[in-house]
Design a protein around this motif. Structure first.
Motif, PDB file in Angstrom:
ATOM      1  N   THR A 177     -22.110  18.085 -11.023  1.00  0.00           N
ATOM      2  CA  THR A 177     -21.865  18.370 -12.434  1.00  0.00           C
ATOM      3  C   THR A 177     -22.361  17.176 -13.261  1.00  0.00           C
ATOM      4  OG1 THR A 177     -19.706  17.327 -12.388  1.00  0.00           O
ATOM      5  CG2 THR A 177     -19.763  19.684 -11.893  1.00  0.00           C
ATOM      6  N   THR A 178     -22.622  17.438 -14.534  1.00  0.00           N
ATOM      7  CA  THR A 178     -23.073  16.364 -15.416  1.00  0.00           C
ATOM      8  C   THR A 178     -22.031  15.241 -15.483  1.00  0.00           C
ATOM      9  OG1 THR A 178     -24.438  17.905 -16.669  1.00  0.00           O
ATOM     10  CG2 THR A 178     -23.818  15.872 -17.791  1.00  0.00           C
ATOM     11  N   ARG A 208     -24.823  26.825 -15.770  1.00  0.00           N
ATOM     12  CA  ARG A 208     -23.560  26.623 -16.489  1.00  0.00           C
ATOM     13  C   ARG A 208     -22.467  27.461 -15.858  1.00  0.00           C
ATOM     14  NH1 ARG A 208     -27.807  25.669 -19.186  1.00  0.00           N
ATOM     15  NH2 ARG A 208     -27.884  23.872 -20.583  1.00  0.00           N
ATOM     16  N   GLU A 209     -21.290  26.852 -15.719  1.00  0.00           N
ATOM     17  CA  GLU A 209     -20.164  27.554 -15.113  1.00  0.00           C
ATOM     18  C   GLU A 209     -18.952  27.204 -15.976  1.00  0.00           C
ATOM     19  OE1 GLU A 209     -19.736  27.528 -10.537  1.00  0.00           O
ATOM     20  OE2 GLU A 209     -17.897  26.554 -11.238  1.00  0.00           O
ATOM     21  N   GLY A 210     -18.648  28.055 -16.942  1.00  0.00           N
ATOM     22  CA  GLY A 210     -17.583  27.735 -17.907  1.00  0.00           C
ATOM     23  C   GLY A 210     -17.990  26.488 -18.674  1.00  0.00           C
ATOM     24  N   ARG A 211     -17.155  25.454 -18.629  1.00  0.00           N
ATOM     25  CA  ARG A 211     -17.497  24.238 -19.365  1.00  0.00           C
ATOM     26  C   ARG A 211     -18.316  23.259 -18.529  1.00  0.00           C
ATOM     27  NH1 ARG A 211     -12.401  21.499 -21.460  1.00  0.00           N
ATOM     28  NH2 ARG A 211     -13.965  20.050 -22.236  1.00  0.00           N
ATOM     29  N   LEU A 212     -18.515  23.597 -17.263  1.00  0.00           N
ATOM     30  CA  LEU A 212     -19.253  22.686 -16.383  1.00  0.00           C
ATOM     31  C   LEU A 212     -20.753  22.983 -16.404  1.00  0.00           C
ATOM     32  CD1 LEU A 212     -16.940  22.658 -13.232  1.00  0.00           C
ATOM     33  CD2 LEU A 212     -17.117  20.904 -15.011  1.00  0.00           C
ATOM     34  N   ARG A 213     -21.554  21.920 -16.266  1.00  0.00           N
ATOM     35  CA  ARG A 213     -23.002  22.086 -16.075  1.00  0.00           C
ATOM     36  C   ARG A 213     -23.321  21.553 -14.684  1.00  0.00           C
ATOM     37  NH1 ARG A 213     -26.842  21.408 -20.388  1.00  0.00           N
ATOM     38  NH2 ARG A 213     -27.833  19.996 -18.921  1.00  0.00           N
TER      39      ARG A 213
END
Lengths: 114, 114
Positions: B32-33, B65-70
């Motif tokens: 994730t970022t 992108r997965e919800g608020r995650l990148r």
């Protein structure tokens, strides 16, 4: 760091289209500087020689002098190292396959049709 | 030419040490970022995100992108292509051997002594 500077020099050398063309010319055989200049009529001799110096400093070509001739050889070690750094050995067959598929798709030789 | 511009973007992306570090982080697994930012404490979050954008535009990473995650994935296709362009298939075993020898020599693990 010395290693980082060296890497930087390699990628900056590769980031120019004329220099990539020179490496393409040298892929299969060594060439004299005169021959390379002849193959790049869009560039003047002085510019081509500057590109050759950048490539030599980056370790992408090796120059051997023979009397008045300068023979230029591709040294693919830096390219092998780029590959080794980011492509995991066990993943290689699948990466090769994917790249071939992407190439074919971009060339339009594979379509969704039967 | 479109192809040349794309190549230029790849090499310019690779010509930065922080971006190469990010690719190293992603070599074995997606991240994730937030995780990438945590691994690069010397950079502020904004700079890291800029580097990620440069890598994404160069096609060296893929973002999901997965919800608020990148989630960031290494896409090694451009690296496979660099390799395919300059390393002739039949020469690969010898180039690999030479690179290994050069690496060993530079690390000092091979010497002329018995």
């Amino acid at each position: 760091m010395v290693q980082d500077e060296r890497q930087e020099r390699i990628f900056r050398a590769l980031a120019d289209n004329s220099r990539r063309k020179i490496l393409d010319l040298l892929r299969d055989r060594a060439m004299t500087t005169g021959r390379i200049c002849g193959k790049l009529p869009e560039l003047d001799r002085c510019t081509t020689m500057q590109h050759l110096r950048v490539l030599e400093r980056a370790g992408l070509i090796i120059v051997r002098r023979e009397g008045r001739l300068r023979w230029n050889y591709l040294d693919s070690t830096p390219i092998q190292r780029i590959y080794d750094r980011w492509i995991i050995r066990y993943a290689r067959p699948s990466v090769e396959l994917l790249t071939r598929l992407k190439n074919d798709l971009e060339e339009g030789s594979v379509t969704g049709k039967r």
